[in-house]
Design a protein around this motif. Structure first.
Motif, mmCIF file in Angstrom:
data_model
loop_
_atom_site.group_PDB
_atom_site.id
_atom_site.type_symbol
_atom_site.label_atom_id
_atom_site.label_comp_id
_atom_site.label_asym_id
_atom_site.label_seq_id
_atom_site.Cartn_x
_atom_site.Cartn_y
_atom_site.Cartn_z
ATOM 1 N N PHE A 113 0.847 -1.194 0.000
ATOM 2 C CA PHE A 113 0.000 0.000 0.000
ATOM 3 C C PHE A 113 0.881 1.241 0.000
ATOM 4 N N HIS A 114 0.694 2.090 -1.002
ATOM 5 C CA HIS A 114 1.431 3.353 -1.084
ATOM 6 C C HIS A 114 0.621 4.429 -0.361
ATOM 7 N N VAL A 115 1.136 4.885 0.777
ATOM 8 C CA VAL A 115 0.407 5.817 1.638
ATOM 9 C C VAL A 115 0.508 7.234 1.073
ATOM 10 N N GLU A 116 -0.652 7.861 0.877
ATOM 11 C CA GLU A 116 -0.715 9.254 0.426
ATOM 12 C C GLU A 116 -1.018 10.211 1.575
ATOM 13 N N LYS A 117 -1.835 9.742 2.503
ATOM 14 C CA LYS A 117 -2.221 10.582 3.642
ATOM 15 C C LYS A 117 -2.455 9.680 4.846
ATOM 16 N N ALA A 118 -2.045 10.150 6.030
ATOM 17 C CA ALA A 118 -2.202 9.340 7.237
ATOM 18 C C ALA A 118 -2.492 10.238 8.419
ATOM 19 N N SER A 119 -3.131 9.649 9.416
ATOM 20 C CA SER A 119 -3.460 10.398 10.629
ATOM 21 C C SER A 119 -2.268 10.535 11.564
ATOM 22 N N ALA A 120 -1.156 9.869 11.222
ATOM 23 C CA ALA A 120 0.074 9.972 12.010
ATOM 24 C C ALA A 120 1.248 9.738 11.056
ATOM 25 N N ALA A 121 2.454 9.979 11.543
ATOM 26 C CA ALA A 121 3.649 9.832 10.713
ATOM 27 C C ALA A 121 3.961 8.352 10.508
ATOM 28 N N VAL A 122 3.733 7.863 9.292
ATOM 29 C CA VAL A 122 3.987 6.455 8.970
ATOM 30 C C VAL A 122 4.832 6.385 7.707
ATOM 31 N N PRO A 147 -4.716 -3.582 -8.046
ATOM 32 C CA PRO A 147 -3.691 -2.528 -8.194
ATOM 33 C C PRO A 147 -4.304 -1.252 -8.770
ATOM 34 N N GLY A 148 -3.884 -0.124 -8.220
ATOM 35 C CA GLY A 148 -4.352 1.164 -8.702
ATOM 36 C C GLY A 148 -5.575 1.695 -7.992
ATOM 37 N N GLU A 149 -6.225 0.884 -7.154
ATOM 38 C CA GLU A 149 -7.379 1.374 -6.416
ATOM 39 C C GLU A 149 -6.924 2.243 -5.244
ATOM 40 N N ARG A 150 -7.684 3.301 -5.000
ATOM 41 C CA ARG A 150 -7.407 4.157 -3.834
ATOM 42 C C ARG A 150 -8.401 3.795 -2.728
ATOM 43 N N PHE A 198 -9.552 3.525 -9.961
ATOM 44 C CA PHE A 198 -8.234 3.420 -10.591
ATOM 45 C C PHE A 198 -7.541 4.772 -10.590
ATOM 46 N N VAL A 199 -6.329 4.785 -10.062
ATOM 47 C CA VAL A 199 -5.483 5.981 -10.060
ATOM 48 C C VAL A 199 -4.423 5.768 -11.143
ATOM 49 N N VAL A 200 -4.456 6.591 -12.168
ATOM 50 C CA VAL A 200 -3.602 6.388 -13.333
ATOM 51 C C VAL A 200 -2.182 6.883 -13.042
ATOM 52 N N ARG A 201 -1.255 5.943 -13.002
ATOM 53 C CA ARG A 201 0.178 6.204 -12.873
ATOM 54 C C ARG A 201 0.902 5.132 -13.690
ATOM 55 N N PRO A 202 2.124 5.388 -14.120
ATOM 56 C CA PRO A 202 2.832 4.353 -14.900
ATOM 57 C C PRO A 202 2.899 3.007 -14.190
ATOM 58 N N VAL A 206 0.909 -0.728 -15.174
ATOM 59 C CA VAL A 206 1.597 -2.011 -15.371
ATOM 60 C C VAL A 206 1.000 -3.078 -14.469
ATOM 61 N N HIS A 207 0.832 -2.763 -13.191
ATOM 62 C CA HIS A 207 0.341 -3.771 -12.253
ATOM 63 C C HIS A 207 -1.134 -4.107 -12.494
ATOM 64 N N ARG A 208 -1.927 -3.146 -12.960
ATOM 65 C CA ARG A 208 -3.313 -3.468 -13.296
ATOM 66 C C ARG A 208 -3.359 -4.413 -14.495
ATOM 67 N N LEU A 209 -2.463 -4.188 -15.476
ATOM 68 C CA LEU A 209 -2.383 -5.096 -16.618
ATOM 69 C C LEU A 209 -1.957 -6.487 -16.164
ATOM 70 N N ARG A 210 -0.956 -6.578 -15.285
ATOM 71 C CA ARG A 210 -0.528 -7.880 -14.762
ATOM 72 C C ARG A 210 -1.676 -8.565 -14.014
ATOM 73 N N ASP A 211 -2.420 -7.790 -13.247
ATOM 74 C CA ASP A 211 -3.545 -8.338 -12.496
ATOM 75 C C ASP A 211 -4.614 -8.881 -13.437
ATOM 76 N N ALA A 212 -4.878 -8.153 -14.527
ATOM 77 C CA ALA A 212 -5.885 -8.594 -15.493
ATOM 78 C C ALA A 212 -5.443 -9.879 -16.203
ATOM 79 N N ILE A 213 -4.149 -9.951 -16.559
ATOM 80 C CA ILE A 213 -3.640 -11.163 -17.217
ATOM 81 C C ILE A 213 -3.720 -12.351 -16.265
#
Length: 781
Positions: A113-122, A147-150, A198-202, A206-213
């Motif tokens: 999980f790529h953290v964008e916002k948190a209630s504490a320093a993580v 992959p890619g879901e927020r 889906f959050v569009v990033r490079p 890639v990981h959404r495509l891998r997940d679909a395959i």
């Protein structure tokens, strides 16, 4: 330049084996000295102040220091992104994006999980487990993030922590390499919320495509036995391959073909490049504008890059892609680099990007295999050709890789040349092309054909794997013997005519014949293994081996028997257990029993319950009852509890089998999960036998055990608490720790110190922890 790169790699390797990182100030001074030294040495060389040989020596010294400094700086920067200890075990609200392919299990799913916002320093990257029972919805429904879901989660995090046992996999190092700086679980309340589909990033594309395959492959082959293998060949995800198949692959030496290896990436690049060049040559006008060789190089590189990215960019894949890139760019520039330059540049690029790669077995096997191939095929006056070259290469690689395989995996396949003779062409030129074609053309028939071919291959591999001589296994050898074996292999690989070339084989014999030293008569060694929230103990005498309890079954899948005990026993050189004692039928003590019985020959099982139905039947069984005793090599073993009359009348915990091991130099009490009631009966009935130098504390340090009378009766010098890191039961309880401490014992904890090693000999009892003996700078960080 090549030697300088290899020396740089040695510096990186040395940096990763530090017990503690240098301070930032020290690293800044070192970096400044290296920079100034490099500039001065270059200026001296240009002005003729120093000769070429001295200049080369200075360059090598600078390269060594640069590798050390680079790995140290990168480690310091990565460790700076840490979870504060105060936040461990506390609820934290996170918002972020599912970053990689999730790993589904029977009870839940794990994902980065790529953290964008948190209630504490993580930390920015965390590994989360989301269990079905904690989803907050229908019970038993396994979550399925993509992959890619927020998402917005409430989680409980802890610092990276793995099981620490002698010679076994270092999970904390693996997390560090992946940039994962905390792990945790998703809480059911408040319920998780999916914010964006889906959050569009490079990377997410890639990981959404891998997940679909992956999803398409598994849907096209429902319930197919080898669907996981085809998924692994397509997108590099090996997690759907069952352990039984991995055992066959290891025993036959074909594991390198099941992952997306450099061979597969190279094959894709060469095939696409060849087709592009062939098509380009059909037009004379195009040929006049651009040579077909350059077109083939560019298209081959592009195809290899696409496949490597789709495969997840593992170390072998990185190495192969970089080597292809170096060759392709050289051809585009009208140059022809040597194989040594290509390999050295690939090594440099991998370590600049990932200095932790030197900690992975794949790094050494990947670069080592290519270096061996280059050595075998290059610079020969009369090189073999055709099938003779293929056979010679396979045999040469098999022989040359033996020292590395013994050091990394405690053994090697004796049937590997035969298995690879069929597996390499079939997987590389039939199964993998069909699988890759199925990615582009969604035809189920392609996958079914690839699956059928792999099924045929597995018939052959399973037959080879079942042969009694399929695998050579041994204890992990000392480093000096491994180095001697490498030197012997290098001497054997020299060209014909080299004096006494066959003598190189003699240098390998000490490593292959080595066995670990054993306790003397009248002494024993005990290892309380770090298995998480559970118990597993190995006792070794001069000629006998005993296991007491087999650790837990894990919620995320697997058990301590398969993950810890069997690999540990292999590394310790144990091929047969004389006795397996299982204290009681709770999963934290018997969870690994079936795996131990399947993985190691067991002479006798001592337990008060039936052997699991899915386990191979042992040669003999006997109940574990008070009064039973035996002597091995001057060491006395005695069962103190339970009495036969108590079976069925007390709780499972209080019916635990209590074993005392005594030698002239010291004694150990293994108390299972007994609680206050059983402790009181022991104090009343066996008070004269309780006193022991060391105790493995009952019930992992629960406050329902370790009463005052029991602590006084045992009166140990050391109390060992086998418990999981930040476990939900809060074992060991602070009051229990204090009670044993006040009773005169030093407290030892597997959750904080890893495996605890006890040596009871004529000199008395010595105790050490694995995290202290094999300390690394990332422990506890």
């Amino acid at each position: 330049m090549q030697i300088a790169i290899f020396v740089f790699a040695a510096g990186v390797w040395g940096g990763q084996y530090q017990t503690q990182l240098p301070s930032h100030a020290w690293l800044a001074v070192l970096s400044s000295i290296l920079t100034i030294a490099g500039a001065v040495a270059f200026q001296w060389y240009k002005s003729g102040v120093v000769r070429a040989n001295l200049f080369r020596a200075l360059v090598l010294a600078i390269a060594l220091g640069a590798g050390f400094a680079w790995s140290s700086w990168r480690a310091a920067w990565r460790l700076a992104d840490e979870l504060p200890r105060a936040l461990e075990g506390r609820d934290v609200e996170l918002t972020g994006v599912v970053a990689e392919l999730p790993e589904a299990g029977e009870q839940g799913v794990r994902f980065v999980f790529h953290v964008e916002k948190a209630s504490a320093a993580v930390p920015q990257r965390v590994l989360l487990s989301w269990y079905a029972a904690e989803r907050g919805g229908a019970a038993g429904v396994v979550p399925s993030p993509h992959p890619g879901e927020r998402w917005q989660f409430t989680v409980r995090l802890k610092r990276p922590h793995g099981l620490a046992n002698p010679e076994l996999f270092d999970y904390e190092a693996a997390l560090l390499e992946r940039g994962i700086r905390a792990t945790g679980s998703v809480r059911p309340s408040p319920p998780p919320v999916r914010i964006d589909d889906f959050v569009v990033r490079p990377a997410t594309l890639v990981h959404r495509l891998r997940d679909a395959i992956r999803a398409r492959f598994l849907a096209a082959l429902p319930g197919a036995e080898f669907a996981g293998v085809l998924v692994a060949l397509a997108v590099g995800d090996q997690r759907a391959i069952p352990d039984e198949q991995w055992t066959v692959f290891r025993n036959t030496g074909v594991s390198h073909l099941i992952s997306i290896s450099g061979l597969h990436v190279s094959m894709v690049g060469l095939l696409v490049g060849w087709l592009a060049g062939k098509a380009w040559r059909r037009s004379q006008r195009r040929m006049l504008r651009l040579p077909a060789m350059k077109v083939a190089a560019a298209t081959g590189l592009a195809a290899a890059a696409v496949y490597a990215v789709l495969a997840g960019m593992g170390i072998p894949t990185q190495r192969s892609l970089i080597m292809i890139a170096v060759v392709a760019l050289a051809l585009l520039g009208g140059r022809a680099p040597s194989g040594g330059i290509v390999l050295a540049l690939a090594l440099l690029c991998v370590l600049l990007f990932d200095p932790w790669a030197v900690l992975a077995a794949g790094f050494w096997l990947s670069f080592g295999a290519v270096a061996i191939l280059m050595f075998l095929l290059g610079g020969r006056v009369r090189a073999a050709k055709g099938w003779r070259a293929a056979v010679a290469s396979q045999l040469g690689i098999t022989l040359a890789m033996i020292p590395g395989l013994v050091v990394l995996f405690n053994g090697f396949s004796l049937v590997s040349p035969l298995a690879n003779a069929l597996a390499i062409p079939l997987v590389s030129f039939v199964i993998t092309p069909l699988t890759l074609l199925a990615i582009v053309l969604p035809l189920t028939g392609l996958l079914e054909l690839a699956h059928w071919f792999f099924g045929l291959l597995m018939v052959f591999l399973e037959w080879l794997s079942a042969l009694p001589f399929a695998m050579w296994t041994q204890a992990a050898p000392p480093g000096v013997l491994a180095v001697a074996a490498v030197a012997g292999v290098a001497w054997l690989m020299l060209p014909r005519g080299t004096p006494a070339r066959a003598a190189g084989a003699l240098a390998m014999l000490p490593m292959l014949a080595w066995v670990p030293d054993r306790p003397a008569y009248g002494a024993f060694r005990m290892v309380v293994l770090d298995v998480g929230q559970g118990t597993a103990v190995h006792v070794r005498t001069a000629r006998h081996e005993l296991i007491y309890d087999t650790g837990p079954a894990y919620r995320q899948g697997g058990d301590a028997g398969a993950r810890v005990l069997v690999p540990y026993l292999g590394a310790a050189g144990v091929r047969r257990l004389d006795r397996l004692v299982v204290s009681h039928d709770d999963l934290d003590h018997s969870g690994g029993m079936a795996s131990v019985l399947a993985g190691v020959e067991v002479g006798e099982v001592m337990a008060n319950f039936a052997v699991p139905a899915d386990a191979p039947p042992p040669r003999a069984t006997r109940p574990c009852l008070a009064g039973d005793s035996w002597s091995w090599d001057g060491v006395e073993f005695r069962i103190l509890h339970p009495d036969e009359r108590e079976l069925g009348k007390t709780s499972d915990n209080d019916a635990s089998c209590v074993l005392r091991v005594a030698a002239p130099g010291g004694s150990v009490l293994l108390a299972g999960d007994i609680e206050r009631g059983a402790e009181q009966r022991l104090v009343a009935q066996a008070s004269g036998s309780l006193a022991s130098t060391v105790v493995v504390v009952p019930h992992h340090g629960s406050r329902s055990s370790s009463g005052d009378a029991f602590v006084s009766g045992v009166a140990p010098r050391a109390a060992i608490h086998s418990a999981g890191y930040l476990n939900q039961f809060h074992h060991p309880h602070p009051a229990v720790l204090q009670r044993w401490s006040e009773g005169g014992a030093t407290n030892w904890r597997t959750d904080e110190q890893g495996a605890i090693l006890v040596d009871a000999g004529a000199h008395g009892v010595e105790i050490a922890s694995w995290r202290d003996l094999a300390r690394r700078y990332w422990y506890g960080r």
